[in-house]
Motif scaffolding. Structure first.
Motif, PDB file in Angstrom:
ATOM      1  N   LYS A  65       0.726  -1.307   0.039  1.00 28.99           N
ATOM      2  CA  LYS A  65      -0.028   0.061   0.003  1.00 28.99           C
ATOM      3  C   LYS A  65       0.853   1.377   0.144  1.00 28.99           C
ATOM      4  O   LYS A  65       1.557   1.480   0.885  1.00 28.99           O
ATOM      5  N   ARG A  66       0.805   2.043  -1.018  1.00 23.45           N
ATOM      6  CA  ARG A  66       1.909   3.056  -1.223  1.00 23.45           C
ATOM      7  C   ARG A  66       0.899   4.358  -1.427  1.00 23.45           C
ATOM      8  O   ARG A  66      -0.252   4.179  -1.178  1.00 23.45           O
ATOM      9  N   LYS A  77      -6.647   7.460   1.772  1.00 23.37           N
ATOM     10  CA  LYS A  77      -6.351   7.100   0.412  1.00 23.37           C
ATOM     11  C   LYS A  77      -5.096   6.288   0.164  1.00 23.37           C
ATOM     12  O   LYS A  77      -4.126   6.392   1.345  1.00 23.37           O
ATOM     13  N   TYR A  78      -4.920   5.627  -0.730  1.00 22.74           N
ATOM     14  CA  TYR A  78      -3.695   4.530  -0.983  1.00 22.74           C
ATOM     15  C   TYR A  78      -3.590   4.022  -2.440  1.00 22.74           C
ATOM     16  O   TYR A  78      -4.736   4.322  -3.244  1.00 22.74           O
ATOM     17  N   VAL A 186      -9.893   5.471  -2.388  1.00 22.75           N
ATOM     18  CA  VAL A 186     -10.073   6.048  -1.191  1.00 22.75           C
ATOM     19  C   VAL A 186     -11.196   5.293  -0.517  1.00 22.75           C
ATOM     20  O   VAL A 186     -12.010   4.762  -0.999  1.00 22.75           O
ATOM     21  N   MET A 187     -10.840   4.966   0.709  1.00 19.78           N
ATOM     22  CA  MET A 187     -11.843   3.975   1.524  1.00 19.78           C
ATOM     23  C   MET A 187     -12.197   4.469   2.957  1.00 19.78           C
ATOM     24  O   MET A 187     -11.298   5.211   3.378  1.00 19.78           O
ATOM     25  N   ARG A 188     -13.143   3.770   3.400  1.00 19.36           N
ATOM     26  CA  ARG A 188     -13.651   4.196   4.987  1.00 19.36           C
ATOM     27  C   ARG A 188     -12.606   3.557   5.634  1.00 19.36           C
ATOM     28  O   ARG A 188     -12.292   2.203   5.627  1.00 19.36           O
ATOM     29  N   VAL A 201     -14.651   4.567  -1.111  1.00 16.53           N
ATOM     30  CA  VAL A 201     -15.331   5.623  -1.497  1.00 16.53           C
ATOM     31  C   VAL A 201     -15.124   6.189  -2.772  1.00 16.53           C
ATOM     32  O   VAL A 201     -16.073   6.500  -3.567  1.00 16.53           O
ATOM     33  N   SER A 202     -13.970   6.004  -3.524  1.00 17.38           N
ATOM     34  CA  SER A 202     -13.783   6.177  -4.960  1.00 17.38           C
ATOM     35  C   SER A 202     -12.670   5.312  -5.379  1.00 17.38           C
ATOM     36  O   SER A 202     -11.829   4.843  -4.679  1.00 17.38           O
TER      37      SER A 202
END
Length: 464
Positions: A65-66, A77-78, A186-188, A201-202
């Motif tokens: 995960k960068r 965000k990752y 982008v995740m919760r 999220v996106s």
């Protein structure tokens, strides 16, 4: 216990879940099975393709995960990066193995010309180019070249005329995804609610896709498939988004199981996942016009218009007409099903086998010599299996967590049950004592009753 689990599954800089998500304590392998065409000359003359499965060619997969950034308490965000390393000891064959394989760049170019998407190239020009480059519809390449990439003159030509879609002169089955930062999420974090952990999220800046014909099909739901919410039950529906499928998909409960001492719920792809809308109305929107048939998903819009299709391996759960269009396939639910084993309390996948097949539509064209005699066919080119297995220490820890959760649930019930039992036993003793039949009374009890009667203790006249 609910609060404790919430503290441990949410994604925060100091949570156990964050470290688990960042560096999964698991062995991850990706196995590739490639389909060799054993009768290429006959196929050029209209025969049905005969396929021979080669492999598995197994790669150890490293997840990273960068570009991590906590946007706020609720979102992170990752950029996920997956890198493959060949494992010869786990493979049947070597990377140097040669295989007769569909020339995908050539097939894609011909299909684009037929559908009018390459309107700047007519059939006579295409014939000239293909003849000049000595292009064959079936080529012999090494496994290493096919998976990691090789230089192709048609790719070079396409990048010249379509620089926004094709970059460079290299073709690979990994599609430039090995070890590259080709997507972002982008995740919760689940800070507000453990059921929101991992939810997307996106993806690549999009909150909705634009590949499909309605809003429902274009929804991005669930997780990225590497992390899941806790508290699963047998009626749960587990949503995930797959860039390979270009869509959200759902896993449904299959069975109870036990993996290395950990009790699990097994979830899998339902049999109607790629069914036509008449069979599965939820797939309305995934067909652009007429569907090809049940069991396959047309992902052409997701891959620049090239006629690519996703299915389950060996066309498992596909229409018979699709299965019978080629020889050499043997669909088997036990070895081709997409299945993940979840520890239900934490939602952590103990292990699993993510299995999908890539297919290309081989079209016929009367004015292009290379394909003027072939019979149109949906041709499988490979299927892959991502195999995940947690290390023993993590499995043991999850087993203990699940045990304590069950214990906390059982103790109040056991206490209530014990209380009820004690009341029932006490009541029974009292009832038995006071309603004991006369014939069972002892000699002492009989004497006491006689003395009481003699003393007129039971006489009603004293109370008058």
């Amino acid at each position: 216990m609910y609060k404790k689990i919430h503290e441990n599954v949410k994604i925060t800089p100091d949570s156990k879940a964050f470290q688990f998500w960042l560096n999964p304590p698991a062995s991850i392998y990706r196995k590739y099975y490639l389909f060799e065409v054993t009768n290429p000359q006959e196929v050029l003359n209209g025969a049905k393709p005969n396929l021979r499965q080669r492999g598995p060619y197994t790669f150890r997969e490293k997840w990273e995960k960068r570009n991590l950034e906590f946007l706020n308490e609720e979102e992170i965000k990752y950029t996920p990066v997956s890198t493959l390393y060949f494992e010869p000891t786990l493979s049947i064959g070597n990377e140097s193995d040669l295989i007769t394989f569909l020339n995908i760049p050539a097939a894609a170019m011909i299909e684009q010309i037929k559908t009018g998407k390459f309107d700047f190239i007519d059939s006579s020009f295409a014939n000239g180019v293909l003849n000049h480059l000595d292009t064959e519809l079936f080529i012999t390449r090494s496994i290493h070249e096919l998976i990691t990439g090789y230089n192709d003159p048609l790719m070079d030509l396409a990048s010249t005329y379509m620089p926004s879609m094709i970059k460079g002169d290299t073709f690979s089955l990994m599609n430039g995804q090995n070890g590259t930062e080709w997507q972002s999420y982008v995740m919760r974090t689940g800070n507000d609610n453990p059921l929101n952990v991992g939810k997307i999220v996106s993806w690549n800046g999009k909150k909705k896709l634009n590949f499909w014909s309605n809003d429902k099909a274009n929804e991005i739901l669930g997780t990225d498939g590497s992390f899941y919410p806790p508290f699963l039950n047998r009626t749960s529906r587990i949503d995930s988004f797959s860039p390979d499928m270009c869509r959200t998909y759902s896993l449904t409960y299959l069975r109870d199981n036990e993996i290395a001492g950990v009790k699990t719920y097994d979830f899998h792809l339902p049999e109607n996942i790629f069914a036509e809308p008449s069979i599965n109305p939820e797939n309305e929107g995934f067909c652009d016009g007429e569907c090809f048939g049940s069991g396959v998903l047309n992902i052409s819009n997701c891959y620049g218009g090239v006629s690519g299709f996703i299915s389950q391996p060996h066309f498992l759960n596909a229409d018979e007409k699709i299965k019978n269009s080629v020889d050499g396939l043997t669909p088997n639910k036990d070895i081709h099903d997409f299945i993940i084993h979840f520890e239900p309390t934490t939602g952590v996948p103990i292990g699993g086998n993510v299995r999908l097949q890539i297919n290309f539509y081989l079209t016929q064209h009367d004015e292009i010599d290379l394909v003027k005699n072939i019979k149109p066919v949906l041709l499988p080119v490979l299927w892959f299996e991502a195999q995940i297995s947690l290390n023993p220490e993590t499995r043991d820890e999850l087993s203990k967590v699940a045990f304590y959760v069950r214990l906390v649930t059982i103790i109040p019930i056991a206490m209530i049950s014990t209380g009820i039992l004690l009341i029932l036993v006490s009541s029974f003793i009292l009832i038995k004592r006071f309603l004991k039949p006369v014939k069972h009374r002892t000699v002492r009890e009989k004497k006491e009753i006689y003395s009481a009667e003699k003393a007129n203790l039971f006489s009603t006249q004293e109370n008058v």
